[in-house]
Design a protein around this motif. Structure first.
Motif, mmCIF file in Angstrom:
data_model
loop_
_atom_site.group_PDB
_atom_site.id
_atom_site.type_symbol
_atom_site.label_atom_id
_atom_site.label_comp_id
_atom_site.label_asym_id
_atom_site.label_seq_id
_atom_site.Cartn_x
_atom_site.Cartn_y
_atom_site.Cartn_z
ATOM 1 N N ALA A 1 3.098 0.981 -8.548
ATOM 2 C CA ALA A 1 2.597 1.753 -7.413
ATOM 3 C C ALA A 1 2.955 3.232 -7.533
ATOM 4 N N THR B 1 0.334 4.751 -9.691
ATOM 5 C CA THR B 1 -0.927 4.784 -8.947
ATOM 6 C C THR B 1 -0.910 5.879 -7.892
ATOM 7 N N ASP B 2 0.208 5.973 -7.152
ATOM 8 C CA ASP B 2 0.303 6.992 -6.096
ATOM 9 C C ASP B 2 0.246 8.406 -6.669
ATOM 10 N N PHE C 1 -3.521 8.966 -7.542
ATOM 11 C CA PHE C 1 -4.469 8.888 -6.429
ATOM 12 C C PHE C 1 -3.939 9.465 -5.116
ATOM 13 N N SER D 1 -3.038 4.686 -1.393
ATOM 14 C CA SER D 1 -2.686 3.294 -1.080
ATOM 15 C C SER D 1 -1.841 3.201 0.183
ATOM 16 N N LEU E 1 -6.403 -0.120 -5.792
ATOM 17 C CA LEU E 1 -5.114 0.535 -6.003
ATOM 18 C C LEU E 1 -3.942 -0.440 -6.054
ATOM 19 N N ASN E 2 -3.971 -1.485 -5.228
ATOM 20 C CA ASN E 2 -2.820 -2.378 -5.116
ATOM 21 C C ASN E 2 -2.962 -3.683 -5.884
ATOM 22 N N CYS F 1 -5.026 -1.777 -10.272
ATOM 23 C CA CYS F 1 -4.294 -0.754 -11.047
ATOM 24 C C CYS F 1 -2.965 -1.250 -11.625
#
Length: 393
Positions: A71, A74-75, A78, A82, A91-92, A95
């Motif tokens: 995460a 990803t965070d 993006f 999320s 995303l959750n 990814c």
């Protein structure tokens, strides 16, 4: 009561397997009973004993930590979307596959996965009566994934008989890849994901012992090829990151396509018959849902989701289950969740056949001809694992 229901499930599942058996006279009951006893014991241990629950909790906790690390990446890319509840599935769920794939690459690069495959595969071969090649393949399918798995056997794949190729393809379709286990745990209860992964390995050999019984005889020398033996560490990382990204994008494309198709079919069937496509499938699969132990009150909804998994994939089915989880009893939810954790669907035919064709085109064509029988057998594997959980819940 649960025991009687389980015995009924065994009669139905075994009957469906024997109907399509290649050689009924070669079925060896000793191995089937042996595998079933082990499977039931493992299911009870993991779901009812304190030690088993601790093992499941630890395994699920590990993936929860890994999902947390994923995460962060990803965070960063993006912009905390999320945390705002935006694009949840992408995303959750999808990814994190990239990060898990990279970890698998690291374990493969340092020869940890080949070692695990040999150890677990050798132990498995002692109880399933199928030989080391089939046992190694069951473990490597889980650890390496459907696509990369068969590269490990590229040196000997072309020498295998059609019957053995069926077994190898069926084991790949009846399990799941560790790279997407974290994604499953974000959609259904993690403990049922862990239990399903283990039970499916045993259920696969039970069903194969009925559908495709044979004696391995003289096996070819087993040599697992190193997938990245000539690559540097960072070359390997790049490859696995991109491999994980491709898997995530493929799953995303399949979700978009299948969910749109199911929505269109629901509208069409509702207009013509007054029942949606999924409602109709629910009635068709209702008997199977009830047979494996799902309570009658849940069986219609469960049948619909079971059929959705078969005609689309497990991701679509899990997302559908998320919408109506509150409507299920705990028992029905547990049994259905275990059924969903496998690659048993029609789309997997192309994936498995394509992966094998990339290594040996003739063998890929052989496996493609098994298409329907592969899905049929893999679905029986899911039904058996779910029925075992129904016995111990």
């Amino acid at each position: 009561m649960h025991l009687l229901h389980f015995l009924l499930a065994l009669v139905v599942i075994f009957g469906l397997a024997v109907v399509v058996s290649y050689e009924r006279k070669q079925i060896r009951l000793r191995y089937i009973v042996q595998l079933l006893v082990i499977e039931i014991a493992i299911a009870w241990l993991l779901l009812n004993s304190q030690a088993g629950l601790s093992i499941v909790k630890s395994f699920a906790g590990l993936f929860d930590e890994l999902m947390g690390f994923a995460a962060q990446g990803t965070d960063f890319v993006f912009g905390n979307m999320s945390k705002q509840g935006l694009a949840f599935v992408f995303l959750n769920v999808l990814c994190p596959i990239i990060f898990i794939s990279m970890l698998i690459g690291i374990l493969q690069h340092f020869r940890i996965l080949p070692w695990l495959i040999r150890i677990i595969g050798t132990l498995l071969s002692k109880v399933n009566g199928m030989g080391k090649l089939e046992s190694f393949n069951a473990v490597s399918s889980l650890l390496l994934g459907q696509s990369e798995n068969f590269i490990a056997y590229k040196g000997i794949l072309g020498q295998q008989s059609p019957r053995r190729m069926y077994t190898m393809a069926a084991t790949a379709m009846s399990t799941v890849s560790m790279s997407i286990v974290g994604a499953y745990m974000s959609m259904i209860q993690p403990r049922y994901v862990v239990v399903a992964i283990i039970l499916n390995m045993f259920s696969t050999f039970v069903i194969l012992s009925l559908i495709n019984p044979y004696r391995p005889g003289d096996e070819p020398e087993i040599e697992l090829q190193e997938l990245h033996e000539k690559q540097s560490f960072f070359e390997m990382l790049g490859d696995y990151v991109l491999a994980g990204f491709r898997v995530a994008m493929i799953v995303a494309a399949m979700l978009i396509g299948f969910i749109a198709l199911i929505a269109a079919l629901n509208a069409l069937f509702s207009a013509v018959l007054g029942l949606s496509f999924q409602q109709l499938l629910g009635y068709v699969f209702y008997p199977l849902a009830w047979v494996i132990g799902i309570p009658s009150v849940d069986a219609l909804h469960a049948g619909s989701i079971m059929a959705t998994k078969l005609v689309s994939n497990e991701f679509v089915a899990m997302l559908e289950l998320q919408k109506i989880t509150a409507q299920f009893t705990p028992r029905g939810l547990g049994i259905l969740s275990v059924f969903l954790v496998s690659f048993a669907n029609f789309a997997s035919i192309g994936i498995v056949a394509g992966a094998i064709k990339g290594v040996s085109e003739p063998q890929g064509n052989v496996v493609a001809r098994f298409g329907f029988r592969l899905v049929y057998g893999a679905t029986l594997v899911s039904l058996l694992s779910a029925a075992v959980v129904g016995l111990v819940l």
